[in-house]
Design a protein around this motif. Sequence first.
Motif, PDB file in Angstrom:
ATOM      1  N   ASN A  67       0.820  -1.182   0.052  1.00 43.60           N
ATOM      2  CA  ASN A  67      -0.120  -0.095  -0.031  1.00 43.60           C
ATOM      3  C   ASN A  67       0.982   1.316  -0.035  1.00 43.60           C
ATOM      4  O   ASN A  67       0.341   2.180  -0.473  1.00 43.60           O
ATOM      5  CB  ASN A  67      -1.098  -0.002   1.228  1.00 43.60           C
ATOM      6  N   ASP A  68       2.044   1.286   0.600  1.00 41.89           N
ATOM      7  CA  ASP A  68       2.978   2.412   0.729  1.00 41.89           C
ATOM      8  C   ASP A  68       3.525   2.376  -0.722  1.00 41.89           C
ATOM      9  O   ASP A  68       4.131   3.676  -1.163  1.00 41.89           O
ATOM     10  CB  ASP A  68       3.893   2.248   1.752  1.00 41.89           C
ATOM     11  N   LYS A  69       3.933   1.349  -1.154  1.00 48.67           N
ATOM     12  CA  LYS A  69       4.933   1.283  -2.389  1.00 48.67           C
ATOM     13  C   LYS A  69       4.105   1.549  -3.825  1.00 48.67           C
ATOM     14  O   LYS A  69       4.480   2.230  -4.775  1.00 48.67           O
ATOM     15  CB  LYS A  69       5.288  -0.286  -2.797  1.00 48.67           C
ATOM     16  N   TYR A  70       2.516   1.449  -3.953  1.00 48.89           N
ATOM     17  CA  TYR A  70       1.746   1.842  -4.936  1.00 48.89           C
ATOM     18  C   TYR A  70       1.091   2.861  -4.545  1.00 48.89           C
ATOM     19  O   TYR A  70       0.087   2.591  -3.695  1.00 48.89           O
ATOM     20  CB  TYR A  70       1.117   0.593  -5.681  1.00 48.89           C
ATOM     21  N   SER A  71       1.054   4.094  -5.362  1.00 45.96           N
ATOM     22  CA  SER A  71       0.156   5.123  -5.087  1.00 45.96           C
ATOM     23  C   SER A  71      -1.299   4.828  -5.571  1.00 45.96           C
ATOM     24  O   SER A  71      -2.280   5.336  -5.280  1.00 45.96           O
ATOM     25  CB  SER A  71       0.760   6.649  -5.551  1.00 45.96           C
ATOM     26  N   HIS A  72      -1.576   4.240  -6.967  1.00 46.23           N
ATOM     27  CA  HIS A  72      -2.669   3.950  -7.518  1.00 46.23           C
ATOM     28  C   HIS A  72      -3.338   2.643  -7.291  1.00 46.23           C
ATOM     29  O   HIS A  72      -4.315   2.105  -8.004  1.00 46.23           O
ATOM     30  CB  HIS A  72      -2.160   3.995  -8.839  1.00 46.23           C
ATOM     31  N   ILE A  73      -2.854   1.698  -6.699  1.00 46.47           N
ATOM     32  CA  ILE A  73      -3.387   0.377  -6.181  1.00 46.47           C
ATOM     33  C   ILE A  73      -3.285   0.407  -4.407  1.00 46.47           C
ATOM     34  O   ILE A  73      -2.467   0.509  -3.819  1.00 46.47           O
ATOM     35  CB  ILE A  73      -2.776  -0.898  -6.647  1.00 46.47           C
ATOM     36  N   LYS A  74      -4.459  -0.017  -3.968  1.00 47.93           N
ATOM     37  CA  LYS A  74      -4.805  -0.053  -2.573  1.00 47.93           C
ATOM     38  C   LYS A  74      -5.509  -1.303  -2.306  1.00 47.93           C
ATOM     39  O   LYS A  74      -6.536  -1.482  -2.965  1.00 47.93           O
ATOM     40  CB  LYS A  74      -5.483   1.024  -1.705  1.00 47.93           C
ATOM     41  N   ILE A 109      -2.203  -4.999 -11.696  1.00 52.53           N
ATOM     42  CA  ILE A 109      -2.840  -5.883 -10.746  1.00 52.53           C
ATOM     43  C   ILE A 109      -1.547  -7.115 -10.887  1.00 52.53           C
ATOM     44  O   ILE A 109      -1.378  -7.594  -9.810  1.00 52.53           O
ATOM     45  CB  ILE A 109      -4.363  -6.587 -11.222  1.00 52.53           C
ATOM     46  N   SER A 110      -1.253  -7.623 -11.904  1.00 54.26           N
ATOM     47  CA  SER A 110      -0.564  -8.885 -12.123  1.00 54.26           C
ATOM     48  C   SER A 110       1.061  -8.462 -11.572  1.00 54.26           C
ATOM     49  O   SER A 110       1.586  -9.159 -10.730  1.00 54.26           O
ATOM     50  CB  SER A 110      -0.246  -9.163 -13.682  1.00 54.26           C
ATOM     51  N   LYS A 111       1.358  -7.223 -11.711  1.00 53.02           N
ATOM     52  CA  LYS A 111       2.594  -6.649 -11.366  1.00 53.02           C
ATOM     53  C   LYS A 111       2.655  -6.474  -9.731  1.00 53.02           C
ATOM     54  O   LYS A 111       3.759  -6.964  -9.130  1.00 53.02           O
ATOM     55  CB  LYS A 111       3.023  -5.298 -11.803  1.00 53.02           C
ATOM     56  N   PHE A 112       1.568  -6.011  -9.343  1.00 49.57           N
ATOM     57  CA  PHE A 112       1.245  -5.788  -7.728  1.00 49.57           C
ATOM     58  C   PHE A 112       1.373  -7.293  -7.131  1.00 49.57           C
ATOM     59  O   PHE A 112       2.314  -7.351  -6.231  1.00 49.57           O
ATOM     60  CB  PHE A 112      -0.055  -5.294  -7.446  1.00 49.57           C
ATOM     61  N   ILE A 113       0.882  -8.116  -7.629  1.00 47.01           N
ATOM     62  CA  ILE A 113       0.725  -9.594  -6.785  1.00 47.01           C
ATOM     63  C   ILE A 113       2.231 -10.275  -7.156  1.00 47.01           C
ATOM     64  O   ILE A 113       2.540 -10.754  -6.198  1.00 47.01           O
ATOM     65  CB  ILE A 113      -0.557 -10.233  -7.776  1.00 47.01           C
ATOM     66  N   SER A 114       2.844 -10.070  -8.355  1.00 51.06           N
ATOM     67  CA  SER A 114       3.804 -10.671  -8.471  1.00 51.06           C
ATOM     68  C   SER A 114       4.910 -10.010  -7.451  1.00 51.06           C
ATOM     69  O   SER A 114       5.776 -10.697  -7.055  1.00 51.06           O
ATOM     70  CB  SER A 114       4.433 -10.410  -9.969  1.00 51.06           C
ATOM     71  N   LEU A 115       5.044  -8.609  -7.314  1.00 54.09           N
ATOM     72  CA  LEU A 115       6.013  -8.224  -6.280  1.00 54.09           C
ATOM     73  C   LEU A 115       5.518  -8.538  -4.933  1.00 54.09           C
ATOM     74  O   LEU A 115       6.408  -8.786  -4.021  1.00 54.09           O
ATOM     75  CB  LEU A 115       5.954  -6.567  -6.522  1.00 54.09           C
ATOM     76  N   LEU A 116       4.502  -8.752  -4.435  1.00 53.63           N
ATOM     77  CA  LEU A 116       4.112  -9.214  -3.188  1.00 53.63           C
ATOM     78  C   LEU A 116       4.515 -10.598  -3.065  1.00 53.63           C
ATOM     79  O   LEU A 116       4.988 -10.697  -1.989  1.00 53.63           O
ATOM     80  CB  LEU A 116       2.581  -9.150  -3.249  1.00 53.63           C
ATOM     81  N   LYS A 117       4.477 -11.494  -3.734  1.00 53.33           N
ATOM     82  CA  LYS A 117       4.677 -12.633  -3.728  1.00 53.33           C
ATOM     83  C   LYS A 117       6.155 -12.735  -3.633  1.00 53.33           C
ATOM     84  O   LYS A 117       6.980 -13.556  -2.920  1.00 53.33           O
ATOM     85  CB  LYS A 117       4.478 -13.672  -5.104  1.00 53.33           C
ATOM     86  N   ARG A 118       6.928 -12.034  -4.548  1.00 53.51           N
ATOM     87  CA  ARG A 118       8.459 -11.919  -4.591  1.00 53.51           C
ATOM     88  C   ARG A 118       8.948 -11.250  -3.244  1.00 53.51           C
ATOM     89  O   ARG A 118       9.943 -12.084  -2.652  1.00 53.51           O
ATOM     90  CB  ARG A 118       9.034 -11.177  -5.665  1.00 53.51           C
ATOM     91  N   TYR A 119       8.416 -10.492  -2.673  1.00 54.14           N
ATOM     92  CA  TYR A 119       8.995  -9.904  -1.435  1.00 54.14           C
ATOM     93  C   TYR A 119       8.703 -11.120  -0.260  1.00 54.14           C
ATOM     94  O   TYR A 119       9.647 -11.402   0.421  1.00 54.14           O
ATOM     95  CB  TYR A 119       8.115  -8.771  -0.879  1.00 54.14           C
ATOM     96  N   CYS A 120       7.484 -11.651  -0.160  1.00 54.07           N
ATOM     97  CA  CYS A 120       7.142 -12.810   0.875  1.00 54.07           C
ATOM     98  C   CYS A 120       8.346 -13.744   0.509  1.00 54.07           C
ATOM     99  O   CYS A 120       9.019 -14.488   1.431  1.00 54.07           O
ATOM    100  CB  CYS A 120       5.979 -13.172   0.473  1.00 54.07           C
ATOM    101  N   ASN A 121       8.618 -14.374  -0.787  1.00 57.11           N
ATOM    102  CA  ASN A 121       9.355 -15.678  -1.241  1.00 57.11           C
ATOM    103  C   ASN A 121      10.709 -15.195  -0.684  1.00 57.11           C
ATOM    104  O   ASN A 121      11.326 -16.126  -0.406  1.00 57.11           O
ATOM    105  CB  ASN A 121       9.330 -15.895  -2.488  1.00 57.11           C
ATOM    106  N   ARG A 122      11.195 -14.081  -0.873  1.00 57.18           N
ATOM    107  CA  ARG A 122      12.472 -13.565  -0.622  1.00 57.18           C
ATOM    108  C   ARG A 122      12.604 -13.626   1.020  1.00 57.18           C
ATOM    109  O   ARG A 122      13.847 -14.444   1.395  1.00 57.18           O
ATOM    110  CB  ARG A 122      12.857 -12.254  -1.015  1.00 57.18           C
ATOM    111  N   GLU A 123      11.844 -13.430   1.692  1.00 51.16           N
ATOM    112  CA  GLU A 123      12.048 -13.551   3.060  1.00 51.16           C
ATOM    113  C   GLU A 123      11.792 -15.184   3.698  1.00 51.16           C
ATOM    114  O   GLU A 123      12.399 -15.379   4.470  1.00 51.16           O
ATOM    115  CB  GLU A 123      11.049 -12.581   3.605  1.00 51.16           C
ATOM    116  N   TYR A 124      10.823 -15.757   3.005  1.00 59.58           N
ATOM    117  CA  TYR A 124      10.739 -17.133   3.329  1.00 59.58           C
ATOM    118  C   TYR A 124      11.932 -17.817   2.846  1.00 59.58           C
ATOM    119  O   TYR A 124      12.046 -19.195   3.258  1.00 59.58           O
ATOM    120  CB  TYR A 124       9.370 -17.728   2.416  1.00 59.58           C
TER     121      TYR A 124
END
Length: 169
Positions: A67-74, A109-124
Amino acid sequence: MELLPKRKATRLKNYDYSAHGAYFITICVKDKKCILGKIVGDGDFDVPQMILSEYGVILDKYIHLMNDKYSHIKTDKYVIMPNHIHLILSVTAYKNGASETAAPYNNEISKFISLLKRYCNREYSKNIFQRSFNDHIIRGEKDYAKISEYIDTNIIRWQKDCFYYEEGQ
């Protein structure tokens, strides 16, 4: 050489996913593994609630970061379940210099979801999610209210959920 099976397209053909509007998104964990947490409470006097695992806590953290990273998707609303997550994402205009325009790309939307997954997977340190995600274009206030209620009550209906999976099955 063995070819991979052809995947069915999950996005609505010719729809502009950068258009202003709301989208109901479901992201599943690979193999229905219940690793995001567990639901406790019997529903009689003890209201069922989701207790997040370490994976679920990390996912929750990155939803807020997005939500902080994207100004146009919440993320309007979401619920983390044991083996999947539901989100309502709203796409609005973003500021491109002095003007406001629709989102710049058709696949925001696909980019948003992809980035969310990538952040999580990096930490996992591993990929826990299925390759794609399910989406539904929310069409109007009634549709939005119905989906919002579904998210609000998803935890108490877990055993009747289409994604319900008990470990060991």
